[in-house]
Scaffold this motif. Sequence first.
Motif, short mmCIF file in Angstrom:
data_model
loop_
_atom_site.label_atom_id
_atom_site.label_comp_id
_atom_site.label_asym_id
_atom_site.label_seq_id
_atom_site.Cartn_x
_atom_site.Cartn_y
_atom_site.Cartn_z
N VAL A 26 0.85 -1.19 0.00
CA VAL A 26 0.00 0.00 0.00
C VAL A 26 0.89 1.24 0.00
CG1 VAL A 26 -1.73 1.32 1.27
CG2 VAL A 26 -1.84 -1.19 1.25
N GLN A 27 0.60 2.15 -0.91
CA GLN A 27 1.33 3.42 -0.93
C GLN A 27 0.35 4.58 -1.04
OE1 GLN A 27 4.37 3.34 -4.02
NE2 GLN A 27 5.89 2.91 -2.46
N LEU A 28 0.60 5.60 -0.23
CA LEU A 28 -0.17 6.83 -0.30
C LEU A 28 0.81 7.96 -0.54
CD1 LEU A 28 -2.51 6.25 2.79
CD2 LEU A 28 -3.05 5.87 0.38
N GLN A 29 0.68 8.63 -1.66
CA GLN A 29 1.63 9.67 -2.06
C GLN A 29 0.93 11.03 -2.02
OE1 GLN A 29 4.88 8.96 -2.94
NE2 GLN A 29 5.33 11.14 -3.10
N ALA A 30 1.27 11.81 -0.99
CA ALA A 30 0.65 13.13 -0.85
C ALA A 30 1.48 14.18 -1.57
CB ALA A 30 0.51 13.49 0.62
N SER A 31 0.79 15.18 -2.10
CA SER A 31 1.47 16.27 -2.79
C SER A 31 0.58 17.52 -2.75
CB SER A 31 1.78 15.89 -4.24
OG SER A 31 0.57 15.62 -4.93
N GLY A 32 1.16 18.63 -3.18
CA GLY A 32 0.38 19.85 -3.30
C GLY A 32 0.65 20.90 -2.24
N GLY A 33 1.46 20.57 -1.26
CA GLY A 33 1.78 21.54 -0.23
C GLY A 33 2.67 22.65 -0.77
N GLY A 34 2.86 23.67 0.04
CA GLY A 34 3.71 24.78 -0.37
C GLY A 34 3.54 25.97 0.56
N LEU A 35 4.10 27.08 0.12
CA LEU A 35 4.03 28.32 0.88
C LEU A 35 2.96 29.22 0.26
CD1 LEU A 35 5.14 30.37 2.96
CD2 LEU A 35 6.83 31.03 1.22
N VAL A 36 2.06 29.72 1.10
CA VAL A 36 0.97 30.56 0.62
C VAL A 36 0.70 31.65 1.64
CG1 VAL A 36 -0.82 29.09 1.64
CG2 VAL A 36 -1.37 30.50 -0.36
N GLN A 37 0.24 32.78 1.17
CA GLN A 37 -0.12 33.86 2.08
C GLN A 37 -1.48 33.59 2.71
OE1 GLN A 37 0.16 37.53 -0.18
NE2 GLN A 37 2.22 37.88 0.61
N ALA A 38 -1.67 34.17 3.88
CA ALA A 38 -2.97 34.05 4.55
C ALA A 38 -4.07 34.52 3.61
CB ALA A 38 -2.97 34.87 5.83
N GLY A 39 -5.16 33.76 3.61
CA GLY A 39 -6.26 34.05 2.70
C GLY A 39 -6.18 33.31 1.38
N GLY A 40 -5.04 32.69 1.12
CA GLY A 40 -4.85 31.97 -0.12
C GLY A 40 -5.42 30.57 -0.09
N SER A 41 -5.17 29.84 -1.17
CA SER A 41 -5.70 28.49 -1.33
C SER A 41 -4.62 27.53 -1.79
CB SER A 41 -6.83 28.49 -2.37
OG SER A 41 -7.90 29.31 -1.98
N LEU A 42 -4.83 26.30 -1.42
CA LEU A 42 -4.00 25.18 -1.91
C LEU A 42 -4.90 23.98 -2.08
CD1 LEU A 42 -0.75 25.29 0.29
CD2 LEU A 42 -0.89 25.69 -2.18
N ALA A 70 1.20 23.29 8.80
CA ALA A 70 1.37 21.93 9.33
C ALA A 70 1.87 21.03 8.22
CB ALA A 70 0.04 21.39 9.87
N VAL A 71 2.27 19.85 8.61
CA VAL A 71 2.48 18.77 7.65
C VAL A 71 1.16 18.00 7.56
CG1 VAL A 71 3.77 16.70 7.06
CG2 VAL A 71 4.92 18.61 8.19
N TYR A 72 0.67 17.84 6.36
CA TYR A 72 -0.61 17.17 6.12
C TYR A 72 -0.35 15.76 5.61
CZ TYR A 72 -3.12 21.53 6.82
OH TYR A 72 -3.66 22.66 7.39
N TYR A 73 -1.08 14.81 6.20
CA TYR A 73 -0.92 13.40 5.87
C TYR A 73 -2.26 12.80 5.45
CZ TYR A 73 3.28 13.88 8.81
OH TYR A 73 4.47 14.29 9.36
N CYS A 74 -2.22 11.96 4.45
CA CYS A 74 -3.39 11.16 4.16
C CYS A 74 -3.24 9.82 4.87
CB CYS A 74 -3.61 10.98 2.66
SG CYS A 74 -2.17 10.47 1.72
N GLY A 112 3.39 12.72 3.88
CA GLY A 112 3.18 14.08 4.36
C GLY A 112 3.59 15.12 3.35
N THR A 113 2.86 16.22 3.36
CA THR A 113 3.20 17.36 2.52
C THR A 113 3.07 18.63 3.37
OG1 THR A 113 2.76 18.47 0.40
CG2 THR A 113 0.84 17.60 1.57
N LEU A 114 4.08 19.48 3.31
CA LEU A 114 4.15 20.64 4.18
C LEU A 114 3.37 21.81 3.61
CD1 LEU A 114 5.33 22.16 6.63
CD2 LEU A 114 7.34 22.66 5.22
#
Length: 114
Positions: free
Chosen positions: A1-17, A90-94, A107-109
């Motif tokens: 079983v593998q879960l590959q998280a992605s999509g994290g990054g640096l964003v300003q408050a009010g932004g979206s990811l 945070a680091v986000y994990y599925c 995890g993706t930061l």
Amino acid sequence: VQLQASGGGLVQAGGSLRLSCAASGIIFSINDMNWYRRSPGKERELVSSITAGGTTKYADSVKGRFTISRDNARRTLYLQMNSLRPEDTAVYYCYTSIRERGYWGQGTLVTVSS
């Protein structure tokens, strides 16, 4: 079983990811899926979950801002995060559980600047 998280990054408050979690080695469509996060100095927190049937739940801290979804054909879990706040950093994990055994993605930061 593998879960590959992605999509994290640096964003300003009010932004979206948008986070993604690609699953392999499981029958994705029949598994409940979850997003957790761990902030510096805090306990790991369940952010959101979605059942195989599509029922969703959210932590009070993200209700109305985050949306969890899944694409069973692509075997991918998503977390759309809007109106981000510095406290969402945070680091986000599925995560999923199969036959009482838990599986974590790597995890993706997500960093939200004020």
